[in-house]
Design a protein around this motif. Sequence first.
Motif, short mmCIF file in Angstrom:
data_model
loop_
_atom_site.label_atom_id
_atom_site.label_comp_id
_atom_site.label_asym_id
_atom_site.label_seq_id
_atom_site.Cartn_x
_atom_site.Cartn_y
_atom_site.Cartn_z
N UNK A 62 36.38 23.61 47.12
CA UNK A 62 37.08 24.90 47.10
C UNK A 62 36.20 26.00 46.51
N UNK A 63 35.46 25.67 45.48
CA UNK A 63 34.54 26.65 44.90
C UNK A 63 33.48 27.07 45.91
N UNK A 64 32.94 26.10 46.62
CA UNK A 64 31.93 26.40 47.63
C UNK A 64 32.49 27.30 48.72
N UNK A 65 33.70 26.98 49.18
CA UNK A 65 34.32 27.77 50.25
C UNK A 65 34.68 29.18 49.76
N UNK A 66 35.16 29.29 48.53
CA UNK A 66 35.52 30.60 47.98
C UNK A 66 34.30 31.51 47.91
N UNK A 67 33.19 30.94 47.49
CA UNK A 67 31.95 31.72 47.41
C UNK A 67 31.45 32.09 48.80
N UNK A 68 31.50 31.12 49.71
CA UNK A 68 31.00 31.33 51.07
C UNK A 68 31.81 32.37 51.82
N UNK A 73 40.71 30.48 47.41
CA UNK A 73 41.15 29.27 48.10
C UNK A 73 42.16 28.54 47.23
N UNK A 74 43.19 27.99 47.90
CA UNK A 74 44.26 27.32 47.17
C UNK A 74 44.75 26.12 47.97
N UNK A 75 44.98 25.01 47.28
CA UNK A 75 45.51 23.80 47.89
C UNK A 75 45.59 22.72 46.83
N UNK A 76 46.26 21.61 47.14
CA UNK A 76 46.39 20.55 46.13
C UNK A 76 45.60 19.31 46.54
N UNK A 77 45.23 18.52 45.51
CA UNK A 77 44.48 17.29 45.72
C UNK A 77 44.87 16.28 44.65
N UNK A 78 44.73 14.98 44.94
CA UNK A 78 44.97 13.96 43.91
C UNK A 78 43.79 13.92 42.96
N UNK A 79 44.07 13.93 41.66
CA UNK A 79 43.02 14.03 40.65
C UNK A 79 43.28 13.01 39.55
N UNK A 94 37.11 34.12 44.27
CA UNK A 94 35.75 34.24 44.81
C UNK A 94 34.65 34.16 43.75
N UNK A 95 34.95 34.61 42.54
CA UNK A 95 33.94 34.58 41.48
C UNK A 95 33.84 33.23 40.79
N UNK A 96 34.61 32.24 41.27
CA UNK A 96 34.56 30.90 40.72
C UNK A 96 35.59 30.61 39.65
N UNK A 97 36.36 31.63 39.24
CA UNK A 97 37.42 31.40 38.25
C UNK A 97 38.47 30.45 38.82
N UNK A 98 38.91 29.50 38.01
CA UNK A 98 39.84 28.45 38.48
C UNK A 98 41.11 28.43 37.65
#
Length: 250
Positions: A62-68, A73-79, A94-98
């Motif tokens: 998501x970080x890669x896509x937001x920068x690109x 970008x928003x979505x869920x994943x198992x963690x 876009x600046x990488x803040x999460x």
Amino acid sequence: MKITGINLDIVWKDRTQNFLNIENYLAQEKADLFLLPEMFSTGFCMDASDVADRNEESLEFLKKMAKQKNAAFCGSAPVEKNGKYYNRMYFVKPDGEVAFYDKRHLFSFSGENNVYTAGKERVIVEYLGFRILLQVCYDLRFPVFSRNNDDYDVILYVANWPEKRVGAWEHLLKARAIENLSFVFGLNRIGTDGNNLLYKESSHCFLADGSDISQKEGNIISAELNRIDLFNFRDYFQFLNDKDDFKIQF
């Protein structure tokens, strides 16, 4: 603010292929915020020990896509974190803040509550002048949890909501928009998962009056959100002022 989501046919337990498919779908798309379904990297899977991110693989994607794309970008994943599993919804700017929200209401019908740990916080993110409430799938059935205390303007729901119950999904999305005087963008997956559950295209974006403003082309759904229109609607219909006064306790 333009929001674009993918009606994604999630490949079961195949993180690499899902990442590739998402990149391909969005190659030519432009938006301020891109939305991905619940557990976009694996499908809604109870085999958490097999599929959960241990090294933040989905977050790094998501970080890669937001920068690109220079977009959120928003979505869920198992963690997995500290020996526990979470259905975690990320919001990456876009600046990488999460920011992240751990799904509060776990779907006991599928045994999700026996595998994943419920979140304890209600999370609102600010982005491009909008206050955004993060919600995941089954949360939709619990209106008290998403009650608007005049602290948000948009609700984002990401889901794996099967076709057999899709009528409830669509009705409740519209209800959440109307009762909370808010934009509601609900993104569901499509296709068939590893449990042979079928998912039909059923993503929507509703205005505060319940009208659907989403535009769909292929697997892409988009909507333009206008803050001024929302505030004018709220100023005219001041229904939130008449709400009951109570607090949620966890």
